[in-house]
Design a protein around this motif. Structure first.
Motif, PDB file in Angstrom:
ATOM      1  N   PRO A   1       0.837  -1.208   0.000  1.00 27.54           N
ATOM      2  CA  PRO A   1       0.000   0.000   0.000  1.00 27.54           C
ATOM      3  C   PRO A   1       0.871   1.257   0.000  1.00 27.54           C
ATOM      4  CG  PRO A   1       0.057  -1.003   2.187  1.00 27.54           C
ATOM      5  CD  PRO A   1       0.866  -1.901   1.303  1.00 27.54           C
ATOM      6  N   VAL A   2       0.474   2.237  -0.803  1.00 24.46           N
ATOM      7  CA  VAL A   2       1.256   3.478  -0.896  1.00 24.46           C
ATOM      8  C   VAL A   2       0.328   4.672  -0.829  1.00 24.46           C
ATOM      9  CG1 VAL A   2       2.859   4.840  -2.289  1.00 24.46           C
ATOM     10  CG2 VAL A   2       2.936   2.349  -2.415  1.00 24.46           C
ATOM     11  N   CYS A   3       0.683   5.625   0.016  1.00 26.80           N
ATOM     12  CA  CYS A   3       0.017   6.922   0.001  1.00 26.80           C
ATOM     13  C   CYS A   3       0.870   7.836  -0.868  1.00 26.80           C
ATOM     14  CB  CYS A   3      -0.105   7.453   1.429  1.00 26.80           C
ATOM     15  SG  CYS A   3      -0.973   9.021   1.521  1.00 26.80           S
ATOM     16  N   TYR A   4       0.337   8.183  -2.048  1.00 28.08           N
ATOM     17  CA  TYR A   4       1.121   8.942  -3.038  1.00 28.08           C
ATOM     18  C   TYR A   4       1.036  10.447  -2.789  1.00 28.08           C
ATOM     19  CZ  TYR A   4       1.612   4.798  -6.072  1.00 28.08           C
ATOM     20  OH  TYR A   4       1.923   3.580  -6.597  1.00 28.08           O
ATOM     21  N   GLY A   5       2.079  11.154  -3.172  1.00 30.32           N
ATOM     22  CA  GLY A   5       2.061  12.614  -3.256  1.00 30.32           C
ATOM     23  C   GLY A   5       2.102  13.325  -1.920  1.00 30.32           C
ATOM     24  N   GLY A   6       1.772  14.623  -1.976  1.00 27.79           N
ATOM     25  CA  GLY A   6       1.777  15.455  -0.769  1.00 27.79           C
ATOM     26  C   GLY A   6       3.150  15.446  -0.126  1.00 27.79           C
ATOM     27  N   GLU A   7       3.188  15.517   1.201  1.00 26.91           N
ATOM     28  CA  GLU A   7       4.485  15.553   1.885  1.00 26.91           C
ATOM     29  C   GLU A   7       5.219  14.217   1.756  1.00 26.91           C
ATOM     30  OE1 GLU A   7       2.250  15.635   5.963  1.00 26.91           O
ATOM     31  OE2 GLU A   7       4.254  14.825   6.323  1.00 26.91           O
ATOM     32  N   PHE A   8       4.461  13.136   1.444  1.00 29.76           N
ATOM     33  CA  PHE A   8       5.097  11.827   1.290  1.00 29.76           C
ATOM     34  C   PHE A   8       5.801  11.685  -0.061  1.00 29.76           C
ATOM     35  CE2 PHE A   8       1.768   9.720   4.280  1.00 29.76           C
ATOM     36  CZ  PHE A   8       2.463  10.214   5.370  1.00 29.76           C
ATOM     37  N   GLY A   9       5.389  12.520  -1.020  1.00 26.15           N
ATOM     38  CA  GLY A   9       5.962  12.369  -2.365  1.00 26.15           C
ATOM     39  C   GLY A   9       6.448  13.688  -2.917  1.00 26.15           C
ATOM     40  N   PRO A  10       7.496  14.267  -2.287  1.00 27.50           N
ATOM     41  CA  PRO A  10       7.926  15.612  -2.682  1.00 27.50           C
ATOM     42  C   PRO A  10       8.400  15.707  -4.135  1.00 27.50           C
ATOM     43  CG  PRO A  10       9.547  14.580  -1.220  1.00 27.50           C
ATOM     44  CD  PRO A  10       8.324  13.709  -1.206  1.00 27.50           C
ATOM     45  N   ASP A  11       8.747  14.562  -4.759  1.00 24.60           N
ATOM     46  CA  ASP A  11       9.247  14.620  -6.136  1.00 24.60           C
ATOM     47  C   ASP A  11       8.199  14.171  -7.152  1.00 24.60           C
ATOM     48  OD1 ASP A  11      11.719  15.349  -5.022  1.00 24.60           O
ATOM     49  OD2 ASP A  11      12.318  13.248  -4.821  1.00 24.60           O
ATOM     50  N   LEU A  12       6.962  13.929  -6.702  1.00 26.69           N
ATOM     51  CA  LEU A  12       5.939  13.433  -7.633  1.00 26.69           C
ATOM     52  C   LEU A  12       5.714  14.437  -8.763  1.00 26.69           C
ATOM     53  CD1 LEU A  12       3.768  11.405  -8.479  1.00 26.69           C
ATOM     54  CD2 LEU A  12       2.173  12.549  -6.908  1.00 26.69           C
TER      55      LEU A  12
END
Lengths: 307, 224
Positions: B93-104
């Protein structure tokens, strides 16, 4: 028996001969960077060679044992304890390993061995992932270690015949076998004198000097490595991978230090120099067998001292 | 089949060229065959990428050529065999984007996609574990859709948190432990990918298949 750590020293960790069988899931070998020194120190106090002891780096710890105990130091030469021979420490006496006079890493074996929980089959501390040894960290002031009881009778005094020791030096010539990308560096590795950087640690001994130019620019995939692998990052300054190195590396592999000469690298201090000499794989294997025979003779000789 | 020495205590068996899931399956078979019936002196067998590295103890080696021949014989037999079923399927499971995905945003922009499209492409991929390394439990996952291939960041971050999901070149993967790292971070998983003291320390093994499942921030928080 307790071992009270009144002063931890610069970087003192519990190490045995490392964990085997977990490289496929990315867990490095760890264990004593100078495995020869730990093996011999253990033999001197009647322990099995794989028994957990203390790896002391440049400035050693200060310890107080709660019972009389037999200890031995191998590897680096620290003021405070004779090297390569056992000595008895009385309960309550302070064993103080000050600054290393020669070499970088001393191995303190305690008769009976240090008792730490085994993690993945080993008591070795793996600092990067924070497991093994004492909760995955270096010793700190005030720690209390526990050592197993040791009941064997000890007769007389002895020390190691220096002829079996690796040719420890502050400027050694270290034997290597070729790495997969050896041809791309020509003979440059064997012509230079390399200086040990202060950034060296249990993962790798980093070298400076004339950077190695790579004659080739093929994109390399990552590949397995082992302690002794000499990787060359794009800046050309080689890194000799050591016990805690990752199991897979992405940089070109110019050469590999042969196992028998890894202790020479383990004892290099920042500012020391090192040269390399290429040998055949057969020579490396012969040297490994010869070293093992020497340790075997020492083991047999010492077995008679412990009854 | 070529065997190449790695230092004085290992041999690398090249199993195939290229790195598709068929090669990874063959690599797994060859490693398993050597492990089932290890020639004397072999201490460890590591499948990684298109090869199998066999570690041996040089101090107790009697005949290097014989060791290589024994390794090769096992490898050839395994290669000839029909690969068994494909590896386990692990869902992450992955929570994408936001503070978790600064390079998205960077990854999406490079690919000429919106963030949502980039996430859909990443989570729709069919991945397989080419190797575990870099950190304990860190899987190098092949199968990343080509459009998402993104070079490593020019300057690695000094700290990437445990669970971070990233893209490095043609590979994707998740950091099991906090570490410096140069991959482009696009999300985070709440799963513990490595724990030295649990029965199965690593969640992923070489040859496993992997899928990513998008989760919301709330779901992520519930996992933790």
């Amino acid at each position: 028996m307790d071992v009270n750590v009144t002063r931890a020293g610069m970087l003192t960790t519990v190490q045995d001969l490392g964990r085997r069988g977990f490289r496929a899931i990315g867990v490095p070998l760890s264990g004593a960077v100078d495995a020869f020194a730990l093996r011999v120190a253990n033999l001197l106090v009647g322990n099995a060679e794989n028994t957990a002891g203390l790896e002391c780096t440049l400035v050693g710890p200060e310890l107080i044992f709660t019972r009389d105990t037999l200890v031995a130091l191998g590897g680096a030469d620290f003021a405070g304890l004779p090297l390569w021979q056992p000595s008895v420490w009385r309960a309550g006496e302070t064993l103080r390993l000050d600054a290393a006079r020669r070499g970088c890493r001393g191995y303190l074996a305690v008769a009976g061995g240090l008792s730490v929980p085994g993690v993945l089959g080993s008591g070795s501390t793996f600092l990067r992932a924070q497991f093994g040894g004492t909760q995955g960290r270096a010793l700190k002031d005030g720690d209390v270690l526990s050592a197993r009881e040791f009941a064997r009778h000890v007769a007389g005094h002895w020390h190691v015949d220096e002829r079996i020791l690796p040719a420890y030096s502050a400027a050694p010539t270290v034997r290597v076998v070729a790495g997969a990308q050896a041809a791309e560096y020509g003979g440059a590795l064997f012509e230079g004198v390399f200086k040990v950087s202060a950034q060296s640690d249990r993962m790798g001994v980093r070298l400076g000097g004339a950077p190695l130019a790579r004659n080739g620019n093929a994109e390399l995939g990552s590949a397995t490595v082992l302690p002794g692998t000499i990787q060359v990052p794009p800046d050309g300054n080689p890194i000799i991978l050591m016990a805690d190195a990752q199991t897979i590396g992405g940089y070109p592999q110019a050469a590999h230090v042969i196992g028998v000469d890894l202790p020479l690298v383990a004892q290099l201090r920042p500012g020391d120099t090192v040269c390399f000499r290429e040998v055949s794989l057969a020579e490396a294997h012969d040297a490994a067998r010869a070293r093992e025979r020497a340790i075997g003779m020492l083991r047999e000789g010492l077995a008679q001292k412990f009854s | 089949m070529t065997l190449t020495p790695l230092g004085d205590s290992a041999v690398v068996v090249a199993v195939g060229a290229g790195l598709d899931d068929a090669v990874v399956a063959r690599v797994r078979e060859v490693a398993a065959a050597i492990e089932r019936d290890p020639p004397p002196g072999v201490v460890e067998v590591v499948p990684a990428f298109a090869s199998v590295t066999v570690y041996y103890d040089p101090a107790h080696l009697t005949d290097y050529a014989a060791l290589c021949a024994a390794i090769e014989a096992r490898a050839l037999r395994a290669e000839a065999a029909v690969p068994a079923q494909s590896g386990r399927l692990v869902e992450i499971p992955v929570c994408y984007g936001g503070e978790f995905g600064p390079d998205l945003g960077d990854v999406a922009a490079r690919a000429g996609l919106s963030r949502e499209e980039a996430v859909a492409l990443h989570q729709g991929g069919r991945y397989f574990v080419q190797a575990i390394g870099f950190l304990p439990g860190f899987g190098y996952l092949g199968g990343l859709p080509e459009r998402l291939h993104t070079p490593r960041r020019p300057t690695p971050r000094t700290h990437v948190p445990a669970g971070a999901v990233g893209i490095g070149g043609s590979l994707t993967g998740a950091y099991p432990l906090g570490s410096p790292g140069g991959w482009n971070l696009i999300g985070r998983t709440p799963l513990k990918l490595f724990d030295a003291v649990r029965a199965e320390p690593a969640l992923l093994h070489p040859g496993d298949r992997v899928r990513f499942k998008p989760i919301t921030r709330e779901e992520f928080a519930r996992w933790m």
